[in-house]
Design a protein around this motif. Structure first.
Motif, PDB file in Angstrom:
ATOM      1  N   LYS A  72      44.641 -61.671 -51.929  1.00  0.00           N
ATOM      2  CA  LYS A  72      43.999 -61.678 -50.610  1.00  0.00           C
ATOM      3  C   LYS A  72      44.443 -60.500 -49.734  1.00  0.00           C
ATOM      4  CE  LYS A  72      41.982 -65.634 -51.413  1.00  0.00           C
ATOM      5  NZ  LYS A  72      40.519 -65.808 -51.375  1.00  0.00           N
ATOM      6  N   GLY A  73      44.847 -59.397 -50.358  1.00  0.00           N
ATOM      7  CA  GLY A  73      45.286 -58.238 -49.597  1.00  0.00           C
ATOM      8  C   GLY A  73      46.716 -58.315 -49.103  1.00  0.00           C
ATOM      9  N   TYR A  74      47.457 -59.331 -49.534  1.00  0.00           N
ATOM     10  CA  TYR A  74      48.844 -59.487 -49.102  1.00  0.00           C
ATOM     11  C   TYR A  74      49.792 -59.496 -50.298  1.00  0.00           C
ATOM     12  CZ  TYR A  74      47.119 -61.132 -44.564  1.00  0.00           C
ATOM     13  OH  TYR A  74      46.511 -61.240 -43.348  1.00  0.00           O
ATOM     14  N   MET A  75      51.048 -59.139 -50.019  1.00  0.00           N
ATOM     15  CA  MET A  75      52.134 -59.371 -50.959  1.00  0.00           C
ATOM     16  C   MET A  75      52.907 -60.580 -50.451  1.00  0.00           C
ATOM     17  SD  MET A  75      55.464 -57.020 -51.798  1.00  0.00           S
ATOM     18  CE  MET A  75      56.546 -57.841 -50.622  1.00  0.00           C
ATOM     19  N   LEU A  76      53.037 -61.600 -51.263  1.00  0.00           N
ATOM     20  CA  LEU A  76      53.704 -62.838 -50.843  1.00  0.00           C
ATOM     21  C   LEU A  76      54.977 -63.074 -51.652  1.00  0.00           C
ATOM     22  CD1 LEU A  76      53.692 -65.567 -49.286  1.00  0.00           C
ATOM     23  CD2 LEU A  76      52.454 -66.519 -51.254  1.00  0.00           C
ATOM     24  N   HIS A  77      56.058 -63.402 -50.951  1.00  0.00           N
ATOM     25  CA  HIS A  77      57.303 -63.820 -51.595  1.00  0.00           C
ATOM     26  C   HIS A  77      57.405 -65.334 -51.428  1.00  0.00           C
ATOM     27  CE1 HIS A  77      62.020 -63.580 -51.584  1.00  0.00           C
ATOM     28  NE2 HIS A  77      61.540 -64.282 -52.583  1.00  0.00           N
ATOM     29  N   VAL A  78      57.372 -66.059 -52.520  1.00  0.00           N
ATOM     30  CA  VAL A  78      57.293 -67.523 -52.444  1.00  0.00           C
ATOM     31  C   VAL A  78      58.221 -68.164 -53.477  1.00  0.00           C
ATOM     32  CG1 VAL A  78      55.297 -67.545 -54.001  1.00  0.00           C
ATOM     33  CG2 VAL A  78      55.659 -69.492 -52.466  1.00  0.00           C
ATOM     34  N   LYS A  79      58.763 -69.324 -53.110  1.00  0.00           N
ATOM     35  CA  LYS A  79      59.712 -70.011 -53.990  1.00  0.00           C
ATOM     36  C   LYS A  79      59.524 -71.513 -53.907  1.00  0.00           C
ATOM     37  CE  LYS A  79      64.716 -70.386 -54.775  1.00  0.00           C
ATOM     38  NZ  LYS A  79      66.036 -69.845 -54.368  1.00  0.00           N
TER      39      LYS A  79
ATOM     40  N   GLU B 149      49.253 -67.513 -41.371  1.00  0.00           N
ATOM     41  CA  GLU B 149      48.855 -67.050 -42.705  1.00  0.00           C
ATOM     42  C   GLU B 149      48.987 -68.159 -43.747  1.00  0.00           C
ATOM     43  OE1 GLU B 149      50.169 -62.382 -42.020  1.00  0.00           O
ATOM     44  OE2 GLU B 149      51.269 -63.624 -43.466  1.00  0.00           O
ATOM     45  N   VAL B 150      50.057 -68.930 -43.626  1.00  0.00           N
ATOM     46  CA  VAL B 150      50.233 -70.037 -44.576  1.00  0.00           C
ATOM     47  C   VAL B 150      49.061 -71.008 -44.468  1.00  0.00           C
ATOM     48  CG1 VAL B 150      51.631 -72.071 -45.116  1.00  0.00           C
ATOM     49  CG2 VAL B 150      52.734 -69.860 -44.741  1.00  0.00           C
ATOM     50  N   GLN B 151      48.680 -71.305 -43.235  1.00  0.00           N
ATOM     51  CA  GLN B 151      47.590 -72.270 -43.047  1.00  0.00           C
ATOM     52  C   GLN B 151      46.230 -71.709 -43.433  1.00  0.00           C
ATOM     53  OE1 GLN B 151      48.420 -73.330 -38.922  1.00  0.00           O
ATOM     54  NE2 GLN B 151      49.123 -75.350 -39.595  1.00  0.00           N
ATOM     55  N   SER B 152      45.968 -70.459 -43.063  1.00  0.00           N
ATOM     56  CA  SER B 152      44.611 -69.943 -43.267  1.00  0.00           C
ATOM     57  C   SER B 152      44.430 -69.264 -44.623  1.00  0.00           C
ATOM     58  CB  SER B 152      44.249 -68.957 -42.160  1.00  0.00           C
ATOM     59  OG  SER B 152      45.068 -67.807 -42.242  1.00  0.00           O
ATOM     60  N   ILE B 153      45.522 -68.797 -45.225  1.00  0.00           N
ATOM     61  CA  ILE B 153      45.392 -68.062 -46.484  1.00  0.00           C
ATOM     62  C   ILE B 153      46.026 -68.797 -47.666  1.00  0.00           C
ATOM     63  CG2 ILE B 153      45.982 -65.927 -47.711  1.00  0.00           C
ATOM     64  CD1 ILE B 153      45.950 -64.564 -44.937  1.00  0.00           C
TER      65      ILE B 153
ATOM     66  N   TYR C 110      44.501 -70.780 -50.863  1.00  0.00           N
ATOM     67  CA  TYR C 110      44.681 -70.031 -52.111  1.00  0.00           C
ATOM     68  C   TYR C 110      45.272 -70.916 -53.211  1.00  0.00           C
ATOM     69  CZ  TYR C 110      46.718 -66.630 -55.393  1.00  0.00           C
ATOM     70  OH  TYR C 110      47.067 -65.938 -56.517  1.00  0.00           O
ATOM     71  N   PHE C 111      46.310 -71.669 -52.864  1.00  0.00           N
ATOM     72  CA  PHE C 111      46.954 -72.543 -53.858  1.00  0.00           C
ATOM     73  C   PHE C 111      46.221 -73.875 -54.032  1.00  0.00           C
ATOM     74  CE2 PHE C 111      50.689 -69.827 -52.802  1.00  0.00           C
ATOM     75  CZ  PHE C 111      51.008 -69.424 -54.088  1.00  0.00           C
ATOM     76  N   ASP C 112      45.121 -74.061 -53.300  1.00  0.00           N
ATOM     77  CA  ASP C 112      44.316 -75.289 -53.406  1.00  0.00           C
ATOM     78  C   ASP C 112      45.131 -76.523 -53.024  1.00  0.00           C
ATOM     79  OD1 ASP C 112      41.679 -76.036 -53.877  1.00  0.00           O
ATOM     80  OD2 ASP C 112      42.085 -76.754 -55.905  1.00  0.00           O
ATOM     81  N   LEU C 113      46.049 -76.340 -52.058  1.00  0.00           N
ATOM     82  CA  LEU C 113      46.995 -77.422 -51.729  1.00  0.00           C
ATOM     83  C   LEU C 113      46.383 -78.541 -50.893  1.00  0.00           C
ATOM     84  CD1 LEU C 113      50.235 -75.347 -51.037  1.00  0.00           C
ATOM     85  CD2 LEU C 113      49.848 -76.961 -52.908  1.00  0.00           C
ATOM     86  N   ASP C 114      45.202 -78.294 -50.329  1.00  0.00           N
ATOM     87  CA  ASP C 114      44.609 -79.373 -49.532  1.00  0.00           C
ATOM     88  C   ASP C 114      43.603 -80.195 -50.338  1.00  0.00           C
ATOM     89  OD1 ASP C 114      42.893 -77.264 -49.693  1.00  0.00           O
ATOM     90  OD2 ASP C 114      42.815 -76.884 -47.529  1.00  0.00           O
ATOM     91  N   ARG C 115      43.723 -80.167 -51.651  1.00  0.00           N
ATOM     92  CA  ARG C 115      42.842 -80.972 -52.497  1.00  0.00           C
ATOM     93  C   ARG C 115      43.652 -82.076 -53.181  1.00  0.00           C
ATOM     94  NH1 ARG C 115      37.791 -79.000 -54.679  1.00  0.00           N
ATOM     95  NH2 ARG C 115      38.503 -76.868 -54.351  1.00  0.00           N
ATOM     96  N   ASP C 116      43.024 -83.215 -53.380  1.00  0.00           N
ATOM     97  CA  ASP C 116      43.706 -84.384 -53.940  1.00  0.00           C
ATOM     98  C   ASP C 116      43.706 -84.357 -55.468  1.00  0.00           C
ATOM     99  OD1 ASP C 116      44.757 -86.797 -54.645  1.00  0.00           O
ATOM    100  OD2 ASP C 116      43.320 -88.014 -53.521  1.00  0.00           O
ATOM    101  N   TYR C 117      44.761 -83.795 -56.034  1.00  0.00           N
ATOM    102  CA  TYR C 117      44.827 -83.699 -57.493  1.00  0.00           C
ATOM    103  C   TYR C 117      45.180 -85.038 -58.143  1.00  0.00           C
ATOM    104  CZ  TYR C 117      43.859 -78.749 -57.994  1.00  0.00           C
ATOM    105  OH  TYR C 117      43.226 -77.534 -58.012  1.00  0.00           O
ATOM    106  N   GLY C 118      45.749 -85.961 -57.387  1.00  0.00           N
ATOM    107  CA  GLY C 118      45.978 -87.298 -57.927  1.00  0.00           C
ATOM    108  C   GLY C 118      44.654 -87.942 -58.305  1.00  0.00           C
ATOM    109  N   GLU C 119      43.686 -87.786 -57.441  1.00  0.00           N
ATOM    110  CA  GLU C 119      42.348 -88.328 -57.691  1.00  0.00           C
ATOM    111  C   GLU C 119      41.689 -87.624 -58.886  1.00  0.00           C
ATOM    112  OE1 GLU C 119      40.792 -90.769 -56.685  1.00  0.00           O
ATOM    113  OE2 GLU C 119      38.666 -90.382 -57.124  1.00  0.00           O
ATOM    114  N   ILE C 120      41.831 -86.300 -58.942  1.00  0.00           N
ATOM    115  CA  ILE C 120      41.249 -85.539 -60.059  1.00  0.00           C
ATOM    116  C   ILE C 120      41.817 -86.009 -61.395  1.00  0.00           C
ATOM    117  CG2 ILE C 120      41.206 -83.243 -61.117  1.00  0.00           C
ATOM    118  CD1 ILE C 120      41.158 -82.168 -58.152  1.00  0.00           C
ATOM    119  N   LYS C 121      43.132 -86.198 -61.425  1.00  0.00           N
ATOM    120  CA  LYS C 121      43.772 -86.637 -62.672  1.00  0.00           C
ATOM    121  C   LYS C 121      43.341 -88.044 -63.054  1.00  0.00           C
ATOM    122  CE  LYS C 121      47.884 -83.818 -61.959  1.00  0.00           C
ATOM    123  NZ  LYS C 121      49.309 -83.841 -61.578  1.00  0.00           N
TER     124      LYS C 121
END
Length: 290
Positions: A45-52, A67-71, A75-86
């Motif tokens: 997304k045009g950024y360099m991210l350092h994440v752990k 940036e965490v909230q909007s990008i 990007y990591f799809d963290l607001d989707r319910d993967y429990g339901e998907i599984k």
DNA sequence: TGCCAGGAAGTCC
DNA sequence: GGACTTCATGGC
């Protein structure tokens, strides 16, 4: 989702169904560098991210709350319910459960369309480490400097207009091989809007898959990857050599045609095809399924 | 050395 | 319309 500001980072606690290492290294992402155990530099997304990640805590070191909230959460799809998907996938059959369990921290990243188009044109008949090398070369030569870590410089993925200046010979010099002419064709058709991202969002899946194949060098597999990872079409089901192996083993018990497998996936997994595909692909590749 | 890699296009019949 | 070949490059 609880987001906090620590002394040195923006922190999300209690992340579920997410493993940073699995999500980056499952074969969907080509622009990361592992610094340490579950600590990465990512370019997106045009950024360099350092994440752990430590347990269920995710720390963003060089980012703002906004940036965490909007990008990064999208990007990591963290607001989707993967429990339901599984749950939905496990209802389909009891064969995919082992793959989901072993790769339970995978989420499908929401990456940029043009970057996915170019990257997956390069991916044909190539191994993942080599794809990463070529994408890095393209970014160094045509992208913009966006930061550095341990004296290593990082560059964004270029825009279509800038990359469109590259000739076939330039792509050959970057070791793209026979794909060089495809890359020139892709840039040209994006710039002159024979294909545009916005129209793909509005088309239904089948129509979008057909449309994207007007680009020379994009067939059914590459097209599905671009729709899944770059346009967010979760029903897309790319079938490569690893997917063919694992599906023949789990669902067919004999050699099968790609067309049969594609039809089975549509009928069996439906709108969850993209997730099923990624759990199965990573499982098959990581376990060297023959 | 030969074979294969997150395939697709070209060429045969 | 299906099967077979070719296309660069690098890792093992």
């Amino acid at each position: 989702m609880q987001i906090n500001i620590d002394k040195t980072a923006i922190v999300i606690d209690a992340v579920e169904h997410f493993d940073l290492k699995q999500t980056l290294e499952c074969g969907q992402c080509f622009r990361y560098e592992c610094l340490d155990n579950n600590e990465y530099i990512i370019v997106a997304k045009g950024y360099m991210l350092h994440v752990k990640q430590e347990g269920d805590r995710l720390s963003f070191y060089n980012s703002t709350m906004e940036e965490v909230q909007s990008i990064w959460i999208p990007y990591f799809d963290l607001d989707r319910d993967y429990g339901e998907i599984k749950r939905r996938l496990n209802e389909k059959d009891n064969l995919i459960g082992e793959a989901i369990e072993q790769k339970s921290g995978v989420r499908i990243l929401n990456q940029d369309f043009f970057e996915m188009l170019i990257t997956f044109i390069i991916s044909q008949n190539k191994q993942i480490p080599h794809i990463m090398q070529i994408v890095a070369r393209i970014s160094e030569r045509y992208g913009e400097y966006i930061g550095e870590w341990n004296a290593k410089k990082y560059y964004s993925f270029p825009t279509p207009e800038v990359l469109g200046q590259a000739t076939e010979q330039d792509f050959l010099d970057m070791k793209a091989g026979f794909r060089a002419k495809y890359l020139v064709d892709a840039c040209r058709r994006i710039i002159n809007r024979e294909l545009c991202e916005e129209e793909l969002y509005q088309m239904d899946y089948e129509e979008a898959l057909e449309k994207i194949q007007i680009i020379n060098g994009v067939g059914e597999k590459v097209g599905n990857c671009v729709l899944l990872f770059g346009i967010g079409r979760r029903e897309a089901f790319p079938i490569d050599v690893w997917m063919a192996r694992i599906m023949e083993r789990l669902y067919f018990n004999k050699p099968a045609k790609k067309e049969e497998m594609q039809a089975f996936a549509k009928e069996h997994f439906g709108e969850y095809g993209g997730y099923a595909q990624q759990y199965l692909f990573y499982f098959a590749r990581d376990n060297r399924v023959k």
